[in-house]
Scaffold this motif. Sequence first.
Motif, mmCIF file in Angstrom:
data_model
loop_
_atom_site.group_PDB
_atom_site.id
_atom_site.type_symbol
_atom_site.label_atom_id
_atom_site.label_comp_id
_atom_site.label_asym_id
_atom_site.label_seq_id
_atom_site.Cartn_x
_atom_site.Cartn_y
_atom_site.Cartn_z
ATOM 1 N N SER A 2 -3.459 7.337 1.572
ATOM 2 C CA SER A 2 -3.850 6.895 2.911
ATOM 3 C C SER A 2 -2.845 5.890 3.481
ATOM 4 O O SER A 2 -2.587 5.878 4.683
ATOM 5 C CB SER A 2 -5.249 6.304 2.906
ATOM 6 N N PHE A 3 -2.277 5.052 2.597
ATOM 7 C CA PHE A 3 -1.278 4.091 3.065
ATOM 8 C C PHE A 3 -0.040 4.807 3.597
ATOM 9 O O PHE A 3 0.471 4.469 4.664
ATOM 10 C CB PHE A 3 -0.881 3.141 1.932
ATOM 11 N N GLU A 5 0.111 7.832 4.687
ATOM 12 C CA GLU A 5 -0.251 8.567 5.901
ATOM 13 C C GLU A 5 -0.247 7.630 7.107
ATOM 14 O O GLU A 5 0.302 7.965 8.166
ATOM 15 C CB GLU A 5 -1.620 9.220 5.753
ATOM 16 N N THR A 6 -0.831 6.453 6.942
ATOM 17 C CA THR A 6 -0.845 5.466 8.020
ATOM 18 C C THR A 6 0.573 5.059 8.397
ATOM 19 O O THR A 6 0.920 4.947 9.576
ATOM 20 C CB THR A 6 -1.654 4.230 7.596
ATOM 21 N N SER A 7 1.398 4.858 7.389
ATOM 22 C CA SER A 7 2.799 4.492 7.616
ATOM 23 C C SER A 7 3.534 5.589 8.373
ATOM 24 O O SER A 7 4.308 5.321 9.294
ATOM 25 C CB SER A 7 3.477 4.225 6.279
ATOM 26 N N VAL A 9 2.240 7.901 10.400
ATOM 27 C CA VAL A 9 1.752 7.958 11.784
ATOM 28 C C VAL A 9 2.348 6.813 12.604
ATOM 29 O O VAL A 9 2.808 7.011 13.733
ATOM 30 C CB VAL A 9 0.204 7.920 11.817
ATOM 31 N N SER A 10 2.357 5.618 12.027
ATOM 32 C CA SER A 10 2.907 4.455 12.731
ATOM 33 C C SER A 10 4.397 4.615 13.021
ATOM 34 O O SER A 10 4.864 4.298 14.118
ATOM 35 C CB SER A 10 2.684 3.186 11.914
#
Length: 90
Positions: A2-3, A5-7, A9-10
């Motif tokens: 999840s980390f 994935e968030t990275s 997207v950001s």
Amino acid sequence: MSFTETSSVSAGKNFEIVRDNYRQGRVSITQLIDAQQASVQAKLAFALSVYEYIIAQLQLELSVGFLSPLYSDEELREYEERFEQFLLDQ
């Protein structure tokens, strides 16, 4: 996962912002390339984390002698219930 994935997207959103600023002449080509490279690296890191998760899951299944792709949904649920019970008994 999840980390990463968030990275990813950001970094993608950041690249879009930098690209729009480049079109308007607010940032240099170097900043645009840096943002693009960061976006690509973050997407690669996310893909790699998914791959490593799948490999770890398959290694675990192989070590206990149960390969999930070979079983039906009902058999998978039964296996998960037995595994959860095993963890509770420990």
